[in-house]
Write an enzyme that holds these catalytic residues in place. Structure first.
Site, PDB file in Angstrom:
ATOM      1  N   THR A  16     -23.382   8.088 -12.819  1.00  0.00           N
ATOM      2  CA  THR A  16     -22.346   8.834 -12.114  1.00  0.00           C
ATOM      3  C   THR A  16     -22.631   8.776 -10.619  1.00  0.00           C
ATOM      4  OG1 THR A  16     -21.129  10.922 -12.006  1.00  0.00           O
ATOM      5  CG2 THR A  16     -23.506  11.063 -12.297  1.00  0.00           C
ATOM      6  N   SER A  44      -4.748   9.062  -6.311  1.00  0.00           N
ATOM      7  CA  SER A  44      -4.018  10.239  -6.790  1.00  0.00           C
ATOM      8  C   SER A  44      -4.899  11.482  -6.739  1.00  0.00           C
ATOM      9  CB  SER A  44      -3.517  10.000  -8.215  1.00  0.00           C
ATOM     10  OG  SER A  44      -2.586   8.946  -8.248  1.00  0.00           O
ATOM     11  N   TRP A  75       4.950   7.998  -3.645  1.00  0.00           N
ATOM     12  CA  TRP A  75       4.431   7.774  -4.985  1.00  0.00           C
ATOM     13  C   TRP A  75       4.460   9.087  -5.769  1.00  0.00           C
ATOM     14  CZ3 TRP A  75       4.482   3.770  -7.736  1.00  0.00           C
ATOM     15  CH2 TRP A  75       3.706   3.649  -8.905  1.00  0.00           C
ATOM     16  N   HIS A 175      -4.686  -2.986  -4.837  1.00  0.00           N
ATOM     17  CA  HIS A 175      -4.579  -2.587  -3.436  1.00  0.00           C
ATOM     18  C   HIS A 175      -5.400  -3.491  -2.517  1.00  0.00           C
ATOM     19  CE1 HIS A 175      -2.883   1.721  -4.159  1.00  0.00           C
ATOM     20  NE2 HIS A 175      -2.321   0.813  -4.930  1.00  0.00           N
ATOM     21  N   ARG A 206     -23.347  22.546  -5.349  1.00  0.00           N
ATOM     22  CA  ARG A 206     -24.520  21.690  -5.515  1.00  0.00           C
ATOM     23  C   ARG A 206     -24.562  20.529  -4.514  1.00  0.00           C
ATOM     24  NH1 ARG A 206     -25.740  19.381 -11.433  1.00  0.00           N
ATOM     25  NH2 ARG A 206     -25.522  21.619 -11.850  1.00  0.00           N
ATOM     26  N   ASN A 233     -12.906  17.851 -11.773  1.00  0.00           N
ATOM     27  CA  ASN A 233     -13.924  16.807 -11.892  1.00  0.00           C
ATOM     28  C   ASN A 233     -13.231  15.476 -11.649  1.00  0.00           C
ATOM     29  OD1 ASN A 233     -15.946  15.029 -12.383  1.00  0.00           O
ATOM     30  ND2 ASN A 233     -16.164  15.485 -14.555  1.00  0.00           N
ATOM     31  N   ARG A 235     -14.910  12.955  -9.925  1.00  0.00           N
ATOM     32  CA  ARG A 235     -16.020  12.210  -9.349  1.00  0.00           C
ATOM     33  C   ARG A 235     -15.885  10.706  -9.612  1.00  0.00           C
ATOM     34  NH1 ARG A 235     -20.765  15.909 -11.892  1.00  0.00           N
ATOM     35  NH2 ARG A 235     -19.477  15.481 -13.710  1.00  0.00           N
ATOM     36  N   GLU A 315       7.203 -12.063 -10.285  1.00  0.00           N
ATOM     37  CA  GLU A 315       7.254 -10.640 -10.618  1.00  0.00           C
ATOM     38  C   GLU A 315       7.705  -9.823  -9.414  1.00  0.00           C
ATOM     39  OE1 GLU A 315       4.195  -8.725 -12.826  1.00  0.00           O
ATOM     40  OE2 GLU A 315       3.340 -10.635 -13.474  1.00  0.00           O
TER      41      GLU A 315
END
Length: 382
Positions: A16, A44, A75, A175, A206, A233, A235, A315
């Site tokens: 993590t 987002s 968006w 992107h 923390r 959360n 992260r 496309e």
């Protein structure tokens, strides 16, 4: 190089977020010219954190029921946090050439209840960020930038995403630079930085510096489990940051290629009178993609264009998300407008974009040029 960086990251015991995320945050902040950067798991999520952070700052915090100005063309997750946080939405129409809202349109939309102006630079093309910042200072508004589509765009040499009180960036796979999934919150405001750090991980303290206004005033909780504000959360992971550090080193070189492709596209489109293409009005675009807006017709004509291109393997997509007032999700929002959104409606019904990339696209653009010519001949008598 990116794959190797990911493998080396996987060989460590840290999965993590940890030192590689912190390194990428420092590198990114330096690159865009921001004091602080907080990496999250998507653009987002960056929007969610940035807007939520405004509720917890000490000076002039947001509250539920406050009014936010937002462009009609944006968006979905520019809008979604506004509903989630109980904010009222006042929608601003856009300029059809830049596909961005203008400072004047924002000025006309301001009411006594307005607290936030959200600027969205569409598909790499920066809006009038200096003018909007000046307007926010004049009217004492919070200025937020959703810059998720426009990394490396500049206005007067200053990076888009760094004009506001807080700005957001996205590193999604398609992107300018990618961490596969990922995003960043940037700010020069130390309080907003600390709040964003807490919001990213549960609302706890923390990850905060020792000297932070969010630190608890008593010892009534267990160290490391001090929850000061309602958080999330969102992260990121070390692998994403490792990839991001490699991508960031290549960004300026990739930007050069995107702009070369854009110059070729602009030259090519001068021979197609049926279309309006996106124009740089206030700064230097980083050219996320190339827009094609039919000058006349109906949505059926746009759909024919989409199918016509698709039949030759080209496309295309609706321009960003079109007008969000035309999506079913709009019914969940407390929405007002100044005088409707006719230009956003046109973009919704008559526009598509095709991709740009960070490598030469001469062959692809020549193919597009030919196909558009065929479309114009086929549909000139509609």
């Amino acid at each position: 190089e990116e794959i190797q960086a990911a493998i080396e990251s996987m060989k460590t015991d840290q999965w993590t977020f940890g030192p590689k995320v912190k390194q990428f945050e420092k590198e990114f902040a330096k690159e865009v010219g921001s004091k602080y950067a907080v990496m999250v798991n998507s653009g987002s999520s960056a929007n969610l954190v940035a807007i939520t952070a405004m509720f917890f700052r000490e000076k002039n915090p947001l509250k539920r029921g406050d009014e936010v100005l937002v462009p009609a063309v944006a968006w979905a997750t520019t809008w979604s946090p506004l509903w989630q946080l109980g904010l009222k939405v006042r929608v601003v129409d856009v300029d059809p050439e830049s596909i961005n809202a203008t400072t004047e349109a924002y000025r006309k939309a301001i009411t006594p209840n307005t607290k936030v102006l959200i600027a969205v630079s569409i598909l790499g093309n920066p809006c009038d960020l200096q003018g909007m910042r000046d307007l926010c200072k004049e009217k004492n508004l919070i200025f937020m930038e959703d810059n998720c589509e426009s990394i490396a765009a500049t206005v007067g040499g200053k990076q888009a995403g760094t004009f506001g009180d807080i700005g957001t960036f996205s590193f999604f796979y398609s992107h300018h630079i990618s961490t596969i999934e990922g995003g960043m919150v940037c700010t020069d405001d130390e309080q907003l930085y600390h709040i964003s750090l807490a919001l990213r991980a549960h609302g706890w303290t923390r990850d905060l510096p020792e000297k932070s206004f969010l630190r608890p005033k008593s010892d009534s909780t267990f160290p490391g489990y001090e929850f000061q504000i309602p958080g999330y959360n969102v992260r990121p992971i070390e692998i994403s940051a490792a990839i991001g550090s490699v991508q960031l080193k290549k960004m300026n070189g990739m930007l050069v290629e995107r702009r070369k492709n854009a110059k070729l596209f602009q030259e090519m489109m001068s021979g197609h009178p049926s279309f309006i293409i996106q124009k740089e009005k206030w700064g230097e675009s980083s050219w996320f993609a190339f827009t094609l807006l039919l000058k006349s017709g109906t949505r059926k004509d746009r759909d024919k264009l989409y199918e016509f291109l698709k039949a030759d393997g080209i496309e295309s997509r609706m321009i960003t998300g079109g007008s969000f007032l035309k999506h079913d999700m709009a019914k969940f929002f407390d929405v007002t407008t100044v005088a409707g959104t006719p230009e956003a409606d046109r973009i919704h019904d008559l526009g598509v974009f095709v991709g740009n990339f960070d490598r030469p696209m001469t062959a692809q653009l020549e193919k597009l040029d030919s196909r558009l010519g065929q479309f114009e001949k086929t549909h000139s008598g509609r």
